[in-house]
Design a protein around this motif. Structure first.
Motif, PDB file in Angstrom:
ATOM      1  N   PHE A   1       0.832  -1.208   0.000  1.00  7.11           N
ATOM      2  CA  PHE A   1       0.000   0.000   0.000  1.00  7.11           C
ATOM      3  C   PHE A   1       0.868   1.260   0.000  1.00  7.11           C
ATOM      4  CE2 PHE A   1      -4.678  -0.489   1.159  1.00  7.11           C
ATOM      5  CZ  PHE A   1      -4.796  -1.709   0.522  1.00  7.11           C
ATOM      6  N   TYR A   2       1.936   1.227   0.778  1.00  8.10           N
ATOM      7  CA  TYR A   2       2.762   2.423   0.955  1.00  8.10           C
ATOM      8  C   TYR A   2       3.567   2.739  -0.310  1.00  8.10           C
ATOM      9  CZ  TYR A   2       5.893   5.719   3.342  1.00  8.10           C
ATOM     10  OH  TYR A   2       6.596   6.839   3.720  1.00  8.10           O
ATOM     11  N   TRP A   3       4.207   1.728  -0.890  1.00 10.87           N
ATOM     12  CA  TRP A   3       5.078   1.958  -2.043  1.00 10.87           C
ATOM     13  C   TRP A   3       4.408   1.678  -3.378  1.00 10.87           C
ATOM     14  CZ3 TRP A   3       9.038   4.819  -1.250  1.00 10.87           C
ATOM     15  CH2 TRP A   3       9.751   4.770  -0.048  1.00 10.87           C
ATOM     16  N   GLY A   4       3.214   1.077  -3.344  1.00 11.50           N
ATOM     17  CA  GLY A   4       2.559   0.671  -4.584  1.00 11.50           C
ATOM     18  C   GLY A   4       2.093   1.836  -5.446  1.00 11.50           C
ATOM     19  N   HIS A   5       1.755   1.509  -6.687  1.00  9.98           N
ATOM     20  CA  HIS A   5       1.374   2.531  -7.664  1.00  9.98           C
ATOM     21  C   HIS A   5      -0.071   2.397  -8.140  1.00  9.98           C
ATOM     22  CE1 HIS A   5       5.518   3.817  -7.865  1.00  9.98           C
ATOM     23  NE2 HIS A   5       5.890   2.576  -8.093  1.00  9.98           N
ATOM     24  N   ASP A   6      -0.871   1.543  -7.482  1.00 12.99           N
ATOM     25  CA  ASP A   6      -2.258   1.385  -7.905  1.00 12.99           C
ATOM     26  C   ASP A   6      -3.090   0.894  -6.722  1.00 12.99           C
ATOM     27  OD1 ASP A   6      -4.657   1.013  -9.187  1.00 12.99           O
ATOM     28  OD2 ASP A   6      -3.790  -0.001 -10.932  1.00 12.99           O
ATOM     29  N   LEU A   7      -3.466   1.824  -5.864  1.00 14.62           N
ATOM     30  CA  LEU A   7      -4.213   1.459  -4.664  1.00 14.62           C
ATOM     31  C   LEU A   7      -5.591   0.899  -4.987  1.00 14.62           C
ATOM     32  CD1 LEU A   7      -3.202   4.353  -2.253  1.00 14.62           C
ATOM     33  CD2 LEU A   7      -2.915   1.907  -1.807  1.00 14.62           C
ATOM     34  N   ARG A   8      -6.194   1.388  -6.053  1.00 14.16           N
ATOM     35  CA  ARG A   8      -7.521   0.863  -6.411  1.00 14.16           C
ATOM     36  C   ARG A   8      -7.432  -0.627  -6.762  1.00 14.16           C
ATOM     37  NH1 ARG A   8     -10.134   5.803  -6.927  1.00 14.16           N
ATOM     38  NH2 ARG A   8      -8.696   7.453  -7.577  1.00 14.16           N
ATOM     39  N   LYS A   9      -6.380  -1.000  -7.439  1.00 15.24           N
ATOM     40  CA  LYS A   9      -6.172  -2.412  -7.769  1.00 15.24           C
ATOM     41  C   LYS A   9      -5.886  -3.209  -6.502  1.00 15.24           C
ATOM     42  CE  LYS A   9      -3.288  -5.500 -10.566  1.00 15.24           C
ATOM     43  NZ  LYS A   9      -2.133  -5.572 -11.508  1.00 15.24           N
ATOM     44  N   GLU A  10      -5.089  -2.642  -5.605  1.00 14.47           N
ATOM     45  CA  GLU A  10      -4.786  -3.327  -4.348  1.00 14.47           C
ATOM     46  C   GLU A  10      -6.065  -3.578  -3.551  1.00 14.47           C
ATOM     47  OE1 GLU A  10      -1.940  -4.472  -3.445  1.00 14.47           O
ATOM     48  OE2 GLU A  10      -0.528  -3.461  -4.772  1.00 14.47           O
ATOM     49  N   ILE A  11      -6.958  -2.593  -3.570  1.00 17.70           N
ATOM     50  CA  ILE A  11      -8.217  -2.724  -2.836  1.00 17.70           C
ATOM     51  C   ILE A  11      -9.045  -3.893  -3.360  1.00 17.70           C
ATOM     52  CG2 ILE A  11     -10.480  -1.619  -2.510  1.00 17.70           C
ATOM     53  CD1 ILE A  11      -8.965   1.024  -2.131  1.00 17.70           C
ATOM     54  N   THR A  12      -9.107  -4.018  -4.690  1.00 17.00           N
ATOM     55  CA  THR A  12      -9.906  -5.114  -5.270  1.00 17.00           C
ATOM     56  C   THR A  12      -9.288  -6.479  -4.997  1.00 17.00           C
ATOM     57  OG1 THR A  12      -8.788  -4.914  -7.418  1.00 17.00           O
ATOM     58  CG2 THR A  12     -10.791  -3.615  -7.104  1.00 17.00           C
ATOM     59  N   GLY A  13      -8.017  -6.500  -4.605  1.00 17.09           N
ATOM     60  CA  GLY A  13      -7.353  -7.766  -4.301  1.00 17.09           C
ATOM     61  C   GLY A  13      -7.460  -8.192  -2.849  1.00 17.09           C
ATOM     62  N   LEU A  14      -8.108  -7.364  -2.025  1.00 16.49           N
ATOM     63  CA  LEU A  14      -8.255  -7.696  -0.607  1.00 16.49           C
ATOM     64  C   LEU A  14      -9.151  -8.915  -0.412  1.00 16.49           C
ATOM     65  CD1 LEU A  14      -8.768  -4.098   0.831  1.00 16.49           C
ATOM     66  CD2 LEU A  14      -6.723  -5.524   1.115  1.00 16.49           C
ATOM     67  N   THR A  15      -8.890  -9.671   0.630  1.00 15.83           N
ATOM     68  CA  THR A  15      -9.693 -10.850   0.952  1.00 15.83           C
ATOM     69  C   THR A  15     -10.086 -10.804   2.436  1.00 15.83           C
ATOM     70  OG1 THR A  15      -7.716 -12.160   1.423  1.00 15.83           O
ATOM     71  CG2 THR A  15      -8.607 -12.278  -0.818  1.00 15.83           C
ATOM     72  N   ILE A  16     -10.970 -11.729   2.809  1.00 16.57           N
ATOM     73  CA  ILE A  16     -11.513 -11.769   4.167  1.00 16.57           C
ATOM     74  C   ILE A  16     -10.772 -12.804   5.011  1.00 16.57           C
ATOM     75  CG2 ILE A  16     -13.570 -12.261   5.543  1.00 16.57           C
ATOM     76  CD1 ILE A  16     -13.746  -9.673   3.970  1.00 16.57           C
ATOM     77  N   LYS A  17     -10.468 -12.425   6.235  1.00 22.75           N
ATOM     78  CA  LYS A  17      -9.862 -13.353   7.189  1.00 22.75           C
ATOM     79  C   LYS A  17     -10.917 -13.917   8.130  1.00 22.75           C
ATOM     80  CE  LYS A  17      -6.462 -13.611  10.933  1.00 22.75           C
ATOM     81  NZ  LYS A  17      -5.535 -12.828  11.794  1.00 22.75           N
ATOM     82  N   THR A  18     -11.778 -13.028   8.674  1.00 25.70           N
ATOM     83  CA  THR A  18     -12.858 -13.458   9.557  1.00 25.70           C
ATOM     84  C   THR A  18     -14.128 -12.679   9.200  1.00 25.70           C
ATOM     85  OG1 THR A  18     -12.447 -11.755  11.242  1.00 25.70           O
ATOM     86  CG2 THR A  18     -11.232 -13.819  11.454  1.00 25.70           C
TER      87      THR A  18
END
Length: 383
Positions: free
Chosen positions: A190-207
């Motif tokens: 998140f900090y060094w990345g260049h596409d936060l919107r893409k990172e958001i869509t890659g999130l998954t659920i733990k609980t």
């Protein structure tokens, strides 16, 4: 054959490094630094006249010599505040009471006009913008599912059960490694990345939501995306319109982006650059229950709720809406960030302490809170 295998492994390693922005982490260091903003694109947040000015004291209170604190080695002997500030790689340190600056100290290359970079200390500003959006009717309720505002997450398993309140309280159940900042952590992505919107869509659920408190920058970044959607503005522009200009900030601020251009997204979990005194004005807004010079910027109810404990649904009793909750005796609360960044607020005596530091990880938040309580207790003895 061996050389071909080695070449293939090298290619794979380079692809991995490039894809997860490990290169930047290795180049600039795993841990964030005050000057990292120079590596990121920025979005400017304008201020406007009239500028609000805190009162400069008509006498020298001498607090730098008068206030004694537990020293760095935790020995019983006291250290003068001036010396204590230097011991902890402090960039700026301010004590303000009743709108009067009682103490102001800057070290090294920093001065009262310098920009300091906030890390997680900015998270309460994002939460405040959510509160303003609720008051304006742009968000119906924090109990709404986030997919009502982010339909692209509808088909992701488990996201339909997450509410805005879950993001505010860090009980969303989203999987994210926030406590460990290494070259392959989610935090580094998140900090060094260049596409936060893409990172958001890659999130998954733990609980499932409400099962546990798990502090996560992903929660705050999702709040920022919701702000974009409901306001039709960037987070920077909404902050400018609703907080920065109305509060008479002394200077423009700058928010780091993931990339250049209109599509660039603020690193909303950190990375707002501003003068230390302007962070103090945000603190003053909360000391005054969301009111600023007769104008209600954010609702009193939002301020009251955000700055008091709500341990329901496995939320932490000492953290709410991205504000830390201090001891009950003081009814204090605070915004906190890496390296002992603090905006510590003591409403009963109308005191705030603002502290920014750099590269000092050896003392946890409880240490700093103890220091601030020592300062407040000694201020209570002063006229």
């Amino acid at each position: 054959m061996g050389s071909k295998i080695n070449t293939l492994l090298l290619v794979i390693i380079m692809v991995v490094i490039s894809s997860c922005d490990v290169y930047n982490t290795m180049r600039f260091g795993a841990l964030p630094k005050q000057n990292d903003y120079s590596h990121f694109p920025q979005r400017k947040i304008e201020n406007q006249s009239p500028v609000f000015n805190f009162i400069k004291p008509n006498k020298d209170y001498g607090l730098g010599k008068l206030i004694g604190l537990t020293n760095k080695s935790l020995n019983p002997s006291n250290v003068e505040l001036d010396s204590f500030v230097k011991l902890h790689n402090t960039i700026s340190f301010l004590i303000i009471r009743n709108d009067t600056i009682l103490y102001e100290k800057y070290n090294g290359k920093y001065a009262d006009t310098s920009l300091v970079s906030s890390f997680s200390m900015v998270k309460p500003m994002v939460s405040t913008l959510i509160g303003i959006a609720v008051e304006e009717g742009k968000i119906k309720s924090v109990d709404n599912p986030i997919i009502d505002y982010l339909p692209e997450l509808k088909n992701k398993p488990g996201f339909d059960k997450i509410t805005i309140k879950n993001l505010l309280q860090h009980t969303s159940g989203i999987k994210f490694s926030d406590q460990e900042f290494n070259i392959v952590s989610d935090n580094a992505e998140f900090y060094w990345g260049h596409d936060l919107r893409k990172e958001i869509t890659g999130l998954t659920i733990k609980t499932t939501p409400n099962m546990e408190f798990h502090y996560s920058s992903a929660n705050t970044q999702l709040l920022a995306l919701i702000i974009e959607r409901v306001t039709g503005k960037s987070v920077s522009k909404y902050l400018e319109t609703k907080i920065w200009k109305p509060l008479g900030m002394e200077a423009p601020a700058y928010w780091s982006l993931d990339k250049q251009g209109e599509d660039g997204m603020e690193k909303a979990f950190c990375c707002l650059q501003a003068r230390a005194i302007d962070f103090a004005k945000f603190g003053r807004l909360y000391l005054n229950k969301g009111s600023w010079e007769g104008n209600q910027i954010v609702s009193k109810d939002w301020v009251e709720y955000s700055t008091h404990s709500d341990p329901s649904n496995n939320n932490r009793h000492y953290y709410n809406n991205n504000w830390g909750i201090g001891p009950v005796k003081y009814d204090s609360f605070y915004a906190v960030g890496l390296y002992g960044q603090y905006l510590y607020l003591y409403p009963e005596k109308n005191i705030q302490i603002i502290r920014f530091g750099d590269s000092e990880l050896s003392y946890n938040p409880n240490y700093w809170q103890d220091i601030f309580i020592q300062i407040m207790d000694q201020l209570n003895e002063l006229k």
